[in-house]
Every structure is written in C-alpha cells, then in structure tokens.
Scaffold this motif. Structure first.
Motif, PDB file in Angstrom:
ATOM      1  N   LYS A   1       0.831  -1.209   0.000  1.00  0.00           N
ATOM      2  CA  LYS A   1       0.000   0.000   0.000  1.00  0.00           C
ATOM      3  C   LYS A   1       0.864   1.257   0.000  1.00  0.00           C
ATOM      4  CE  LYS A   1      -3.802   2.166   2.470  1.00  0.00           C
ATOM      5  NZ  LYS A   1      -4.665   2.112   3.658  1.00  0.00           N
ATOM      6  N   SER A   2       1.950   1.246   0.762  1.00  0.00           N
ATOM      7  CA  SER A   2       2.820   2.426   0.783  1.00  0.00           C
ATOM      8  C   SER A   2       3.583   2.568  -0.536  1.00  0.00           C
ATOM      9  CB  SER A   2       3.790   2.360   1.959  1.00  0.00           C
ATOM     10  OG  SER A   2       4.639   1.250   1.833  1.00  0.00           O
ATOM     11  N   LEU A   3       3.920   1.450  -1.165  1.00  0.00           N
ATOM     12  CA  LEU A   3       4.621   1.511  -2.454  1.00  0.00           C
ATOM     13  C   LEU A   3       3.711   1.961  -3.589  1.00  0.00           C
ATOM     14  CD1 LEU A   3       7.009  -1.544  -2.618  1.00  0.00           C
ATOM     15  CD2 LEU A   3       7.594   0.861  -2.712  1.00  0.00           C
ATOM     16  N   GLN A   4       2.416   1.679  -3.500  1.00  0.00           N
ATOM     17  CA  GLN A   4       1.500   2.038  -4.571  1.00  0.00           C
ATOM     18  C   GLN A   4       1.358   3.540  -4.738  1.00  0.00           C
ATOM     19  OE1 GLN A   4      -2.050  -0.170  -3.732  1.00  0.00           O
ATOM     20  NE2 GLN A   4      -1.337  -1.947  -4.865  1.00  0.00           N
ATOM     21  N   LYS A   5       1.843   4.311  -3.791  1.00  0.00           N
ATOM     22  CA  LYS A   5       1.835   5.768  -3.930  1.00  0.00           C
ATOM     23  C   LYS A   5       2.860   6.229  -4.964  1.00  0.00           C
ATOM     24  CE  LYS A   5       0.390   6.412   0.818  1.00  0.00           C
ATOM     25  NZ  LYS A   5       0.800   6.833   2.172  1.00  0.00           N
ATOM     26  N   VAL A   6       3.948   5.500  -5.099  1.00  0.00           N
ATOM     27  CA  VAL A   6       5.014   5.923  -6.005  1.00  0.00           C
ATOM     28  C   VAL A   6       5.167   5.045  -7.234  1.00  0.00           C
ATOM     29  CG1 VAL A   6       6.363   7.095  -4.231  1.00  0.00           C
ATOM     30  CG2 VAL A   6       6.762   4.672  -4.681  1.00  0.00           C
ATOM     31  N   MET A   7       4.550   3.840  -7.223  1.00  0.00           N
ATOM     32  CA  MET A   7       4.701   2.947  -8.362  1.00  0.00           C
ATOM     33  C   MET A   7       3.476   2.060  -8.516  1.00  0.00           C
ATOM     34  SD  MET A   7       7.497   0.237  -6.838  1.00  0.00           S
ATOM     35  CE  MET A   7       7.334  -1.129  -7.946  1.00  0.00           C
ATOM     36  N   THR A   8       3.246   1.604  -9.746  1.00  0.00           N
ATOM     37  CA  THR A   8       2.203   0.635 -10.031  1.00  0.00           C
ATOM     38  C   THR A   8       2.847  -0.742  -9.933  1.00  0.00           C
ATOM     39  OG1 THR A   8       1.164   2.190 -11.528  1.00  0.00           O
ATOM     40  CG2 THR A   8       0.487  -0.110 -11.712  1.00  0.00           C
ATOM     41  N   ILE A   9       2.460  -1.532  -8.947  1.00  0.00           N
ATOM     42  CA  ILE A   9       3.082  -2.824  -8.711  1.00  0.00           C
ATOM     43  C   ILE A   9       2.518  -3.847  -9.691  1.00  0.00           C
ATOM     44  CG2 ILE A   9       3.410  -4.694  -7.046  1.00  0.00           C
ATOM     45  CD1 ILE A   9       3.218  -2.560  -4.844  1.00  0.00           C
ATOM     46  N   CYS A  10       3.412  -4.501 -10.410  1.00  0.00           N
ATOM     47  CA  CYS A  10       3.015  -5.538 -11.377  1.00  0.00           C
ATOM     48  C   CYS A  10       3.211  -6.937 -10.811  1.00  0.00           C
ATOM     49  CB  CYS A  10       3.817  -5.394 -12.658  1.00  0.00           C
ATOM     50  SG  CYS A  10       3.564  -3.830 -13.478  1.00  0.00           S
ATOM     51  N   CYS A  11       4.331  -7.172 -10.154  1.00  0.00           N
ATOM     52  CA  CYS A  11       4.578  -8.483  -9.569  1.00  0.00           C
ATOM     53  C   CYS A  11       5.549  -8.332  -8.399  1.00  0.00           C
ATOM     54  CB  CYS A  11       5.105  -9.466 -10.604  1.00  0.00           C
ATOM     55  SG  CYS A  11       6.681  -9.022 -11.280  1.00  0.00           S
ATOM     56  N   GLU A  12       5.662  -9.382  -7.642  1.00  0.00           N
ATOM     57  CA  GLU A  12       6.559  -9.390  -6.488  1.00  0.00           C
ATOM     58  C   GLU A  12       7.128 -10.786  -6.321  1.00  0.00           C
ATOM     59  OE1 GLU A  12       3.426  -9.589  -2.899  1.00  0.00           O
ATOM     60  OE2 GLU A  12       3.361  -7.751  -4.089  1.00  0.00           O
ATOM     61  N   ARG A  13       8.258 -10.851  -5.629  1.00  0.00           N
ATOM     62  CA  ARG A  13       8.908 -12.124  -5.337  1.00  0.00           C
ATOM     63  C   ARG A  13       9.625 -12.004  -4.006  1.00  0.00           C
ATOM     64  NH1 ARG A  13      14.421 -11.963  -5.834  1.00  0.00           N
ATOM     65  NH2 ARG A  13      15.272 -10.273  -7.091  1.00  0.00           N
ATOM     66  N   TRP A  14      10.036 -13.149  -3.449  1.00  0.00           N
ATOM     67  CA  TRP A  14      10.806 -13.145  -2.211  1.00  0.00           C
ATOM     68  C   TRP A  14      12.283 -12.923  -2.525  1.00  0.00           C
ATOM     69  CZ3 TRP A  14       7.987 -12.679   1.907  1.00  0.00           C
ATOM     70  CH2 TRP A  14       6.729 -13.245   1.966  1.00  0.00           C
ATOM     71  N   GLN A  15      12.958 -12.212  -1.637  1.00  0.00           N
ATOM     72  CA  GLN A  15      14.395 -11.990  -1.810  1.00  0.00           C
ATOM     73  C   GLN A  15      15.158 -13.275  -1.504  1.00  0.00           C
ATOM     74  OE1 GLN A  15      16.115  -8.689   0.267  1.00  0.00           O
ATOM     75  NE2 GLN A  15      14.436  -7.308  -0.240  1.00  0.00           N
ATOM     76  N   THR A  16      16.289 -13.445  -2.158  1.00  0.00           N
ATOM     77  CA  THR A  16      17.163 -14.566  -1.855  1.00  0.00           C
ATOM     78  C   THR A  16      17.968 -14.238  -0.607  1.00  0.00           C
ATOM     79  OG1 THR A  16      18.930 -13.683  -3.237  1.00  0.00           O
ATOM     80  CG2 THR A  16      17.352 -15.170  -4.299  1.00  0.00           C
ATOM     81  N   GLU A  17      18.618 -15.243  -0.059  1.00  0.00           N
ATOM     82  CA  GLU A  17      19.429 -15.041   1.147  1.00  0.00           C
ATOM     83  C   GLU A  17      20.542 -14.020   0.898  1.00  0.00           C
ATOM     84  OE1 GLU A  17      19.047 -16.254   4.242  1.00  0.00           O
ATOM     85  OE2 GLU A  17      17.170 -17.176   3.578  1.00  0.00           O
ATOM     86  N   GLU A  18      21.142 -14.077  -0.272  1.00  0.00           N
ATOM     87  CA  GLU A  18      22.224 -13.155  -0.605  1.00  0.00           C
ATOM     88  C   GLU A  18      21.722 -11.710  -0.702  1.00  0.00           C
ATOM     89  OE1 GLU A  18      25.565 -12.605  -4.084  1.00  0.00           O
ATOM     90  OE2 GLU A  18      24.532 -14.524  -3.891  1.00  0.00           O
ATOM     91  N   GLU A  19      20.534 -11.526  -1.242  1.00  0.00           N
ATOM     92  CA  GLU A  19      19.965 -10.181  -1.339  1.00  0.00           C
ATOM     93  C   GLU A  19      19.589  -9.634   0.028  1.00  0.00           C
ATOM     94  OE1 GLU A  19      17.795 -10.121  -5.671  1.00  0.00           O
ATOM     95  OE2 GLU A  19      16.808 -11.200  -4.051  1.00  0.00           O
ATOM     96  N   MET A  20      19.170 -10.505   0.932  1.00  0.00           N
ATOM     97  CA  MET A  20      18.752 -10.058   2.267  1.00  0.00           C
ATOM     98  C   MET A  20      19.931  -9.663   3.146  1.00  0.00           C
ATOM     99  SD  MET A  20      15.419 -12.279   3.404  1.00  0.00           S
ATOM    100  CE  MET A  20      16.357 -13.678   3.894  1.00  0.00           C
ATOM    101  N   GLN A  21      21.145 -10.034   2.785  1.00  0.00           N
ATOM    102  CA  GLN A  21      22.308  -9.703   3.612  1.00  0.00           C
ATOM    103  C   GLN A  21      22.551  -8.204   3.700  1.00  0.00           C
ATOM    104  OE1 GLN A  21      25.558 -11.901   1.989  1.00  0.00           O
ATOM    105  NE2 GLN A  21      24.925 -13.840   2.923  1.00  0.00           N
TER     106      GLN A  21
END
Length: 163
Positions: free
Chosen positions: A65-85
């Motif tokens: 909901k907070s992101l929809q103020k600045v962008m139109t969300i098309c899809c989402e995915r979970w971050q990998t362990e390396e990205e979460m570091q």
C-alpha cells in the motif's frame, strides 16, 4: 570530564556498532512495477523496490500500500538469502532502483528495458521467474499505453562519391 566522554563513546560504539539482527523466519520481498509520473518523478521507468525491514505487524498489504503511492506494482517475489544480507545496513524501509526508458542505452525501447532488468537479475533469479516478471511488466505497460510501438531507428547509409 574527559573520562565521561570516553565512557560515553565506548557505550555508543557498542550499541551502534553492531548490525541489526535478522531473524531466520524473516522474509523480505522485491516489488516490480512502473513508476508513477508526478511532480517529483518526471521520467517513465521500471521501478524495483527491495524491502529492507518488515513493517509493523509484518503485514504485506501495508508495504504494498505504501509503495503504490510511487509505483504501479506488477509483480513481487521473495528476496534470496544473498539479497537479504544488505538489508540491515540500510536506513530506509525500501531501496528503490529504476530502469529509465529514456536512458541512452535503452533508447525508449520497452524490450531493451525489460532485457536490461532481466540481465541485472540473472545472478539471483531463475530464468522462468525472470520471464514471468518481464511478461507482467510488459502486460502492465501495454495496458497503460495502448498505442505503443517499439521505436525504429533509421538505417545509416554511407554515401561515398568515387567520381
């Protein structure tokens, strides 16, 4: 006076020098979409938002909901362990990246922008997931721009006079 300052500095170093702990159950998302054009964002772009921390109550709807103020969300995915570091080192809730359509490399081409985004994700995302992301971004863009055609470049013909 000097000893109080040294003790205060040591205390601050021990409390602020440690990185924030991320729990094993904590999962962060990556949101893909198109940036909304407004007074601040004046260029059309693919917007990629990485969550850096779960919002209060770990409610996914609040973050989207907070992101929809600045962008139109098309899809989402979970971050990998390396990205979460990298997440504990950021001081914002989201880290935003953009692939601008009017960039010199992209030249206004939707296909080049999607290919550039896919190329940047190749180390963390599988081929099938990248195709799904590109397809949803392309579908959303075509829906918002019904008369869109890929830009054509004029061919350069070298004319030489050998008279």
């Amino acid at each position: 006076m000097n000893t109080i300052t040294m003790q205060t500095l040591k205390r601050l170093e021990t409390t602020n020098g440690q990185k924030r702990q991320t729990s094993a159950k904590k999962r962060l998302k990556v949101f893909y979409g198109w940036s909304k054009i407004n007074k601040i964002q004046k260029r059309e772009a693919i917007a990629i938002a990485f969550e850096n921390e779960e919002l209060a109550g770990s409610d996914c709807r609040r973050s989207s909901k907070s992101l929809q103020k600045v962008m139109t969300i098309c899809c989402e995915r979970w971050q990998t362990e390396e990205e979460m570091q990298d997440a504990p080192y950021h001081n914002r809730v989201f880290t935003m990246y953009n692939v601008f359509l009017d960039d010199k490399r992209i030249e206004g081409s939707l296909k080049k922008a999607l290919a550039d985004n896919s190329e940047k994700d190749k180390n963390h995302v599988s081929e099938s997931e990248r195709k799904r992301i590109s397809q949803s971004l392309e579908t959303a863009f075509i829906a918002a721009h019904p008369g869109y055609r890929e830009p054509t470049r004029e061919l350069e013909l070298p004319f030489t006079s050998d008279k």
